[in-house]
Design a protein around this motif. Structure first.
Motif, PDB file in Angstrom:
ATOM      1  N   SER A 196       0.990  -1.075   0.075  1.00 25.10           N
ATOM      2  CA  SER A 196       0.079  -0.001   0.041  1.00 25.10           C
ATOM      3  C   SER A 196       0.949   1.061   0.107  1.00 25.10           C
ATOM      4  O   SER A 196       0.608   2.297  -0.729  1.00 25.10           O
ATOM      5  CB  SER A 196      -0.872  -0.092   1.345  1.00 25.10           C
ATOM      6  OG  SER A 196      -1.725   1.094   1.275  1.00 25.10           O
ATOM      7  N   ALA A 197       1.849   1.190   0.889  1.00 30.66           N
ATOM      8  CA  ALA A 197       2.674   2.357   0.954  1.00 30.66           C
ATOM      9  C   ALA A 197       3.482   2.577  -0.580  1.00 30.66           C
ATOM     10  O   ALA A 197       3.822   3.687  -0.962  1.00 30.66           O
ATOM     11  CB  ALA A 197       3.725   2.198   2.095  1.00 30.66           C
ATOM     12  N   LEU A 198       4.042   1.405  -1.054  1.00 28.72           N
ATOM     13  CA  LEU A 198       4.455   1.589  -2.295  1.00 28.72           C
ATOM     14  C   LEU A 198       3.753   2.073  -3.410  1.00 28.72           C
ATOM     15  O   LEU A 198       4.046   3.032  -4.212  1.00 28.72           O
ATOM     16  CB  LEU A 198       5.047   0.043  -2.732  1.00 28.72           C
ATOM     17  CG  LEU A 198       5.924   0.171  -4.027  1.00 28.72           C
ATOM     18  CD1 LEU A 198       7.255   0.998  -3.735  1.00 28.72           C
ATOM     19  CD2 LEU A 198       6.353  -1.313  -4.293  1.00 28.72           C
ATOM     20  N   ALA A 199       2.511   1.594  -3.527  1.00 29.67           N
ATOM     21  CA  ALA A 199       1.626   2.117  -4.269  1.00 29.67           C
ATOM     22  C   ALA A 199       1.126   3.501  -4.196  1.00 29.67           C
ATOM     23  O   ALA A 199       1.225   4.436  -5.206  1.00 29.67           O
ATOM     24  CB  ALA A 199       0.383   1.190  -4.419  1.00 29.67           C
ATOM     25  N   ALA A 200       1.018   4.128  -2.734  1.00 27.59           N
ATOM     26  CA  ALA A 200       1.108   5.525  -2.746  1.00 27.59           C
ATOM     27  C   ALA A 200       2.227   6.310  -3.307  1.00 27.59           C
ATOM     28  O   ALA A 200       2.102   7.310  -3.767  1.00 27.59           O
ATOM     29  CB  ALA A 200       0.678   5.762  -1.145  1.00 27.59           C
ATOM     30  N   ALA A 201       3.355   5.775  -3.028  1.00 32.75           N
ATOM     31  CA  ALA A 201       4.562   6.490  -3.377  1.00 32.75           C
ATOM     32  C   ALA A 201       4.827   6.571  -4.750  1.00 32.75           C
ATOM     33  O   ALA A 201       5.098   7.415  -5.424  1.00 32.75           O
ATOM     34  CB  ALA A 201       5.931   5.726  -2.838  1.00 32.75           C
ATOM     35  N   HIS A 202       4.317   5.447  -5.665  1.00 33.96           N
ATOM     36  CA  HIS A 202       4.283   5.614  -6.893  1.00 33.96           C
ATOM     37  C   HIS A 202       2.990   6.446  -7.349  1.00 33.96           C
ATOM     38  O   HIS A 202       3.432   7.124  -8.603  1.00 33.96           O
ATOM     39  CB  HIS A 202       3.912   4.100  -7.465  1.00 33.96           C
ATOM     40  CG  HIS A 202       5.152   2.999  -7.528  1.00 33.96           C
ATOM     41  ND1 HIS A 202       4.817   1.720  -7.558  1.00 33.96           N
ATOM     42  CD2 HIS A 202       6.364   3.365  -6.977  1.00 33.96           C
ATOM     43  CE1 HIS A 202       6.169   1.165  -7.564  1.00 33.96           C
ATOM     44  NE2 HIS A 202       7.010   1.864  -7.272  1.00 33.96           N
ATOM     45  N   GLN A 203       2.134   6.685  -6.822  1.00 35.47           N
ATOM     46  CA  GLN A 203       1.168   7.552  -7.100  1.00 35.47           C
ATOM     47  C   GLN A 203       1.608   9.062  -6.823  1.00 35.47           C
ATOM     48  O   GLN A 203       1.616   9.596  -7.832  1.00 35.47           O
ATOM     49  CB  GLN A 203      -0.045   7.284  -6.329  1.00 35.47           C
ATOM     50  CG  GLN A 203      -1.362   8.222  -6.793  1.00 35.47           C
ATOM     51  CD  GLN A 203      -2.688   7.804  -6.063  1.00 35.47           C
ATOM     52  OE1 GLN A 203      -2.495   7.003  -5.039  1.00 35.47           O
ATOM     53  NE2 GLN A 203      -3.709   8.410  -6.235  1.00 35.47           N
ATOM     54  N   ARG A 204       2.277   9.140  -5.835  1.00 32.46           N
ATOM     55  CA  ARG A 204       3.050  10.508  -5.729  1.00 32.46           C
ATOM     56  C   ARG A 204       3.985  10.709  -6.495  1.00 32.46           C
ATOM     57  O   ARG A 204       4.140  11.949  -7.284  1.00 32.46           O
ATOM     58  CB  ARG A 204       3.395  10.474  -4.282  1.00 32.46           C
ATOM     59  CG  ARG A 204       2.378  10.810  -2.728  1.00 32.46           C
ATOM     60  CD  ARG A 204       2.904  10.964  -1.717  1.00 32.46           C
ATOM     61  NE  ARG A 204       4.152  10.059  -1.257  1.00 32.46           N
ATOM     62  CZ  ARG A 204       3.741   9.011  -0.292  1.00 32.46           C
ATOM     63  NH1 ARG A 204       2.563   8.668  -0.228  1.00 32.46           N
ATOM     64  NH2 ARG A 204       4.695   8.195  -0.371  1.00 32.46           N
ATOM     65  N   GLN A 205       4.693   9.786  -6.981  1.00 29.06           N
ATOM     66  CA  GLN A 205       5.683   9.990  -8.021  1.00 29.06           C
ATOM     67  C   GLN A 205       5.222  10.433  -9.202  1.00 29.06           C
ATOM     68  O   GLN A 205       5.748  11.263 -10.108  1.00 29.06           O
ATOM     69  CB  GLN A 205       6.718   8.809  -7.849  1.00 29.06           C
ATOM     70  CG  GLN A 205       7.724   8.822  -8.939  1.00 29.06           C
ATOM     71  CD  GLN A 205       8.742   7.809  -9.066  1.00 29.06           C
ATOM     72  OE1 GLN A 205       8.335   6.699  -8.338  1.00 29.06           O
ATOM     73  NE2 GLN A 205       9.764   7.798 -10.048  1.00 29.06           N
ATOM     74  N   GLY A 206       4.118   9.591  -9.498  1.00 26.64           N
ATOM     75  CA  GLY A 206       3.444   9.851 -10.932  1.00 26.64           C
ATOM     76  C   GLY A 206       2.939  11.249 -11.056  1.00 26.64           C
ATOM     77  O   GLY A 206       2.991  12.064 -11.756  1.00 26.64           O
ATOM     78  N   ALA A 207       2.180  11.632  -9.899  1.00 24.67           N
ATOM     79  CA  ALA A 207       1.534  13.047  -9.683  1.00 24.67           C
ATOM     80  C   ALA A 207       2.698  13.840  -9.932  1.00 24.67           C
ATOM     81  O   ALA A 207       2.593  15.091 -10.471  1.00 24.67           O
ATOM     82  CB  ALA A 207       1.067  13.161  -8.472  1.00 24.67           C
ATOM     83  N   ALA A 208       3.780  13.771  -9.078  1.00 21.72           N
ATOM     84  CA  ALA A 208       4.953  14.938  -9.258  1.00 21.72           C
ATOM     85  C   ALA A 208       5.434  14.914 -10.640  1.00 21.72           C
ATOM     86  O   ALA A 208       5.771  16.124 -11.205  1.00 21.72           O
ATOM     87  CB  ALA A 208       5.770  14.469  -8.340  1.00 21.72           C
TER      88      ALA A 208
END
Length: 388
Positions: free
Chosen positions: A178-190
């Motif tokens: 879950s944390a990795l998916a959130a990090a990927h989502q934040r990275q994609g948003a950035a």
């Protein structure tokens, strides 16, 4: 997620090994022991072993069948242990080999202990009823009883600890995923924000800057040179329309442009003509008809627009040179001016970094050479891909 299937596979393999050992060392010896006899002992023993073997085969092969109830098999096993102990004058060995069965086919340790005690009692009674009461069988049966209960309780504890550890690991894995998916989502948003910022800077911001410069020039020459002011107002209108189109592209309301429908050389020529028309700068251009794909064309156009915008805003130049050619490393774009120059490593702002990031994404490179009073040279290279 993959640890659980591996654990189940290991348990299944261990059960198969134990089944083979139980058949070989549990069912086999009583059958062999009475092979040479001719009395009822032989056929009674074989009958008990046959019924027990069939029951075990049903439990193993048809686990969902109503006939394959573990309690029924364990009951037959207890009776067989007592019966063979009577016929063979003792059954300690058969009892000890069968101890794991009571833990494999019961749901709780209490149930396993109950079946183990029942089997031990049946074995002891059979030994006592037999023709030859063997003290050794009694001793080994009691040792097997104590050892089987202690070992079973220990194994049950180990399995429970393993299950608890698997649950903890599964929870930690789920949290990590879950944390990795959130990090990927934040990275994609950035990354998306950075891309949008680059596109806005290279298109809308440059267009608005041109509109401001043209509006100021038109206002200054409105009374003294109305013809020039009219041309500048037309340029303002054209630039505003282009900015509107670019804004629609960014929000997805219009198809992407950026030179996709025309070659890179005509698109660059159009930009340079606009520069001359709006600023009066002298432009020397050598534009080869280089064939490249759309991402390469867009990157070269954005790089040219950013470089020329910097010339207009900061350089104070009178002459600009643009060379587009096919080089050994791919497409080469060189933009030079005779302006005031600057110190590249002290430059602040989004422009140069945005150009370099755009080219790097496509495997290209950007070199900016300048010094105060010596003009500026921007040199971009991109690998050539087939035209799309």
């Amino acid at each position: 997620m993959s640890q659980q299937p591996r654990t189940e596979d290991r348990v299944r393999i261990l059960r198969r090994w134990y089944s083979g050992c139980w058949v070989l060392f549990g069912l086999g010896p009583p059958v062999v022991a009475v092979h040479d006899r001719v009395d009822l002992t032989k056929y009674g023993t074989w009958a008990q072993i046959a019924v027990l073997a069939v029951s075990y085969l049903i439990v193993q092969s048809f686990p969902r069948s109503p006939l394959a109830r573990p309690a029924g098999f364990l009951g037959l096993l207890v009776l067989a242990l007592g019966g063979t102990a009577v016929l063979l004058d003792g059954g300690a060995a058969f009892f000890i080999v069968s101890l794991p069965m009571f833990w494999m086919y019961t749901a709780t340790p209490r149930g396993a202990i109950g079946w183990t005690v029942a089997a031990a009692v049946a074995t002891l009674l059979g030994t006592a009823v037999g023709d030859q009461n063997s003290p050794g069988n009694v001793v080994f049966t009691m040792i097997g009883l104590a050892g089987g209960i202690l070992l079973g309780l220990w194994m049950d504890r180990v399995l429970k600890l393993g299950e608890e550890r698997n649950r903890v690991l599964a929870t930690e894995l789920a949290q990590t995923q879950s944390a990795l998916a959130a990090a990927h989502q934040r990275q994609g948003a950035a990354e998306e924000r950075e891309r949008l910022a680059r596109e806005i800077h290279d298109t809308l911001a440059q267009g608005f800057a041109s509109i401001i410069v043209l509006a100021e020039a038109a206002g200054n020459s409105l009374e003294t040179d109305p013809v020039s002011s009219a041309k500048q107002l037309l340029s303002i209108q054209r630039t505003a329309r282009e900015n509107l189109t670019e804004a629609r592209v960014l929000v997805g309301a219009a198809p992407a442009r950026g030179g996709a429908a025309e070659g890179i050389a005509p698109a660059l020529r159009h930009i340079l003509d606009r520069l001359t028309e709006d600023t009066g700068l002298i432009v020397h251009a050598e534009l080869a008809d280089v064939d490249c794909d759309q991402p390469t064309r867009i990157a070269l156009l954005r790089c040219t627009q950013e470089s020329l915008a910097n010339v207009r805003k900061h350089a104070g130049a009178s002459t600009v040179g643009v060379v587009l050619a096919r080089g050994p490393a791919g497409v080469e774009l060189e933009i030079t001016d005779d302006g005031i120059g600057f110190t590249p490593h002290r430059a602040r702002g989004f422009g140069i970094n945005g150009m370099r990031a755009r080219l790097t994404e496509l495997g290209g490179d950007l070199t900016v050479t300048s010094s105060p009073g010596a003009g500026t040279r921007v040199f971009a290279t991109l690998p050539v891909n087939d035209r799309n």
